[in-house]
Scaffold this active site. Structure first.
Site, PDB file in Angstrom:
ATOM      1  N   LEU A   1       0.836  -1.196   0.000  1.00 53.88           N
ATOM      2  CA  LEU A   1       0.000   0.000   0.000  1.00 53.88           C
ATOM      3  C   LEU A   1       0.871   1.246   0.000  1.00 53.88           C
ATOM      4  O   LEU A   1       0.532   2.261  -0.601  1.00 53.88           O
ATOM      5  CB  LEU A   1      -0.899  -0.006   1.249  1.00 53.88           C
ATOM      6  CG  LEU A   1      -1.811   1.190   1.470  1.00 53.88           C
ATOM      7  CD1 LEU A   1      -2.897   1.235   0.397  1.00 53.88           C
ATOM      8  CD2 LEU A   1      -2.447   1.118   2.862  1.00 53.88           C
ATOM      9  N   ALA A   2       1.998   1.176   0.681  1.00 55.02           N
ATOM     10  CA  ALA A   2       2.940   2.297   0.747  1.00 55.02           C
ATOM     11  C   ALA A   2       4.311   1.742   1.069  1.00 55.02           C
ATOM     12  O   ALA A   2       4.442   0.698   1.708  1.00 55.02           O
ATOM     13  CB  ALA A   2       2.502   3.308   1.808  1.00 55.02           C
TER      14      ALA A   2
ATOM     15  N   ALA B   1       7.984   3.012   2.721  1.00 59.03           N
ATOM     16  CA  ALA B   1       8.594   4.098   3.489  1.00 59.03           C
ATOM     17  C   ALA B   1      10.087   3.858   3.631  1.00 59.03           C
ATOM     18  O   ALA B   1      10.678   3.054   2.909  1.00 59.03           O
ATOM     19  CB  ALA B   1       7.914   4.206   4.849  1.00 59.03           C
ATOM     20  N   SER B   2      10.709   4.561   4.574  1.00 61.47           N
ATOM     21  CA  SER B   2      12.164   4.537   4.680  1.00 61.47           C
ATOM     22  C   SER B   2      12.693   3.290   5.375  1.00 61.47           C
ATOM     23  O   SER B   2      13.769   2.791   5.044  1.00 61.47           O
ATOM     24  CB  SER B   2      12.654   5.782   5.424  1.00 61.47           C
ATOM     25  OG  SER B   2      12.028   5.882   6.692  1.00 61.47           O
TER      26      SER B   2
ATOM     27  N   GLN C   1       7.786  -1.298   4.502  1.00 61.74           N
ATOM     28  CA  GLN C   1       6.658  -0.992   3.636  1.00 61.74           C
ATOM     29  C   GLN C   1       5.392  -1.605   4.212  1.00 61.74           C
ATOM     30  O   GLN C   1       5.431  -2.556   4.995  1.00 61.74           O
ATOM     31  CB  GLN C   1       6.905  -1.453   2.210  1.00 61.74           C
ATOM     32  CG  GLN C   1       7.060  -2.924   1.979  1.00 61.74           C
ATOM     33  CD  GLN C   1       7.512  -3.224   0.545  1.00 61.74           C
ATOM     34  OE1 GLN C   1       8.267  -2.466  -0.062  1.00 61.74           O
ATOM     35  NE2 GLN C   1       7.054  -4.342   0.003  1.00 61.74           N
ATOM     36  N   VAL C   2       4.252  -1.037   3.811  1.00 60.16           N
ATOM     37  CA  VAL C   2       2.966  -1.371   4.409  1.00 60.16           C
ATOM     38  C   VAL C   2       2.139  -2.183   3.424  1.00 60.16           C
ATOM     39  O   VAL C   2       2.000  -1.817   2.247  1.00 60.16           O
ATOM     40  CB  VAL C   2       2.211  -0.087   4.812  1.00 60.16           C
ATOM     41  CG1 VAL C   2       0.837  -0.428   5.367  1.00 60.16           C
ATOM     42  CG2 VAL C   2       3.016   0.699   5.843  1.00 60.16           C
TER      43      VAL C   2
ATOM     44  N   LYS D   1       2.971  -3.524   8.552  1.00 60.02           N
ATOM     45  CA  LYS D   1       4.229  -2.865   8.202  1.00 60.02           C
ATOM     46  C   LYS D   1       5.369  -3.848   8.403  1.00 60.02           C
ATOM     47  O   LYS D   1       5.566  -4.375   9.508  1.00 60.02           O
ATOM     48  CB  LYS D   1       4.448  -1.600   9.028  1.00 60.02           C
ATOM     49  CG  LYS D   1       5.705  -0.826   8.604  1.00 60.02           C
ATOM     50  CD  LYS D   1       5.657   0.632   9.033  1.00 60.02           C
ATOM     51  CE  LYS D   1       5.883   0.811  10.500  1.00 60.02           C
ATOM     52  NZ  LYS D   1       6.136   2.238  10.837  1.00 60.02           N
TER      53      LYS D   1
ATOM     54  N   ASP E   1       7.820  12.761  13.668  1.00 66.29           N
ATOM     55  CA  ASP E   1       7.854  12.535  12.218  1.00 66.29           C
ATOM     56  C   ASP E   1       6.633  13.196  11.590  1.00 66.29           C
ATOM     57  O   ASP E   1       5.641  12.535  11.263  1.00 66.29           O
ATOM     58  CB  ASP E   1       7.867  11.036  11.912  1.00 66.29           C
ATOM     59  CG  ASP E   1       8.468  10.749  10.538  1.00 66.29           C
ATOM     60  OD1 ASP E   1       8.788  11.704   9.824  1.00 66.29           O
ATOM     61  OD2 ASP E   1       8.606   9.560  10.190  1.00 66.29           O
TER      62      ASP E   1
END
Length: 468
Positions: free
Chosen positions: A129-130, A132-133, A136-137, A151, A282
């Protein structure tokens, strides 16, 4: 598709050095031409450079990608056309970063659960779905029918992030554009502690649950709950929020909705510190989801995601922060300078222009010390950053003599981030009165949202400890 390995210290250091120097050269050149009153930059060249930065930092993940996320939304002091080129290209690092090898992600899940994901969850979507650093999700469903997000930490990212910290000098060319006067070494211990928090998903789950518990049933703030029995050191599972990404919302919402969401974001940031001494460090826009018509009053609710970078301030540090703010707000320069020395911003033997130090802190806290109402703008966000990065600014010399105490590292980050996020919304309000609701016991609600918040706070049971 990213490869399965993130690279060792030497390989990552080489990529960081090449990317950092090239990026710094392009950004610094744009600023220099602006200072000199030269021609507008070749935007196409900056678009190419920004696209390259997005690819390299996105593939590298870890601390390198996190720095790219920061550059994707803070309002650096650059010509608008150049700034937009970097914001547009690097926004992908927040919303659509390169996905990791799905087989490697499956391996992580299998190692953590002792079984493949299809045996653990009722359903699991291998398409992220996403991304990130740090991880990922993915979307999944539990046997009881609940929709969840899963995640998963990238394999090898812990080693990669620690290699990036050891290669911190490679960030210097770009970092100097953001904060040229900050010594890195005194902050590394604090940074390592925060990074260790981000790499431990079980600890992040504890932080997220701390926020979720404190904001349970809040009328306009939502923190997704953690599904604890499914969390592992490299896997975090929480309830799924169906909301609109901030970037889409900011571009399409009407003025009234933008003002509402801006106030909610401000209240979440300062209310968390004022009531709980908790701080989520964040603030980038990818961590906000807007839920239309989901608040107690029928308006939009904001869901706040990602709790890998959380800090709880001690009572002593919080009291120090409050004494500085109070002295600056009341214009008492001598008390403010003494409080800054006590907090460690000014070494005891430092000889600086104290008037200019005081004025710089008034600039930094302008949203709550200026005449109200105050409007956040991209120009203000850039002015705050320019005050520390432009050698022509009157604060340049004194700032080189200031020290940022480690406890303030994340506060500095969220201040820049909030200025830029609220600037995108052109949020206007009596921010001092709103802030006072959380730090002065007898302060009345300043807005209708404040009335909702005050009623929730008075009625909630059990009371949450520790209060500030």
């Amino acid at each position: 598709m990213a490869d399965r390995g993130l690279g060792g210290r030497v390989r990552r250091g080489s990529r960081l050095a090449r990317t950092g120097i090239r990026g710094a050269t392009g950004l610094a050149g744009a600023r220099a031409r602006r200072f000199a009153g030269g021609d507008v930059d070749d935007v196409a060249a900056h678009e190419e450079l920004a696209a390259n930065l997005a690819v390299v930092l996105g593939e590298m993940k870890g601390a390198a990608m996190k720095f790219g996320q920061l550059l994707s939304f803070v309002d650096l002091d650059l010509p608008p056309e150049v700034r937009s080129a970097y914001h547009d290209a690097l926004a992908s690092l927040r919303d659509a970063a390169p996905a990791f090898d799905p087989d490697a992600i499956t391996e992580v899940l299998t190692e953590e659960y002792g079984a493949p994901p299809e045996a653990v969850f009722a359903s699991f979507d291998p398409e992220p779905l996403a991304a990130a650093s740090i991880g990922q999700v993915h979307v999944g469903k539990l046997d009881d029918g609940r929709d969840v997000v899963i995640k998963v930490q990238y394999p090898g990212v812990a080693e990669a992030v620690r290699a990036d910290l050891e290669n911190a000098a490679a960030f210097a060319p770009l970092a100097r554009l953001v904060s040229p006067n900050q010594e890195i070494e005194p902050l590394l211990d604090e940074l390592r502690e925060r990074i260790d928090d981000e790499l431990d998903y079980e600890r992040e789950a504890q932080y997220q649950r701390a926020f979720a518990t404190r904001y349970a049933n809040h009328p306009f703030i939502r923190v997704p709950d953690i599904i604890g029995q499914f969390c592992r050191p490299r896997v975090l599972v929480s309830e799924r929020v169906h909301g609109e990404r901030f970037s889409f919302f900011a571009g399409a919402a009407d003025a009234e909705e933008r003002q509402r969401v801006g106030e909610i974001i401000f209240r979440y940031a300062f209310g968390s510190i004022g009531r709980f001494r908790l701080f989520n460090g964040d603030p980038h826009p990818g961590n906000y989801l807007i839920e239309p018509n989901a608040a107690a009053d029928g308006g939009s609710r904001v869901a706040f995601l990602d709790y890998g970078s959380v800090k709880m301030f001690t009572r002593e540090r919080y009291a120090s922060m409050r004494s500085i703010e109070k002295a600056i707000a009341t214009g008492d320069r001598d008390i403010a300078i003494d409080a800054l020395r006590t907090a460690g911003f000014l070494p005891r033997n430092a000889r600086v222009d104290e008037d200019r130090v005081f004025e710089w802190f008034r600039l930094y806290t302008r949203p709550v010390v200026a005449d109200q109402p105050f409007t956040f703008t991209s120009a203000f966000a850039a002015e705050v950053i320019r005050s520390t990065t432009d050698p022509r600014e009157p604060f340049s010399d004194v700032l080189r003599q200031l020290n940022l105490p480690p406890d303030y590292l994340l506060l500095n980050r969220i201040q820049w981030g909030l200025n830029s996020v609220l600037g995108q919304l052109e949020a206007r309000n009596d921010w001092r009165a709103i802030r006072d609701e959380y730090i002065i016991a007898e302060a009345p609600p300043a807005t209708p949202l404040g009335e909702l918040d005050a009623r929730w706070w008075q009625e909630r049971r059990p009371r949450i400890e520790p209060p500030a």
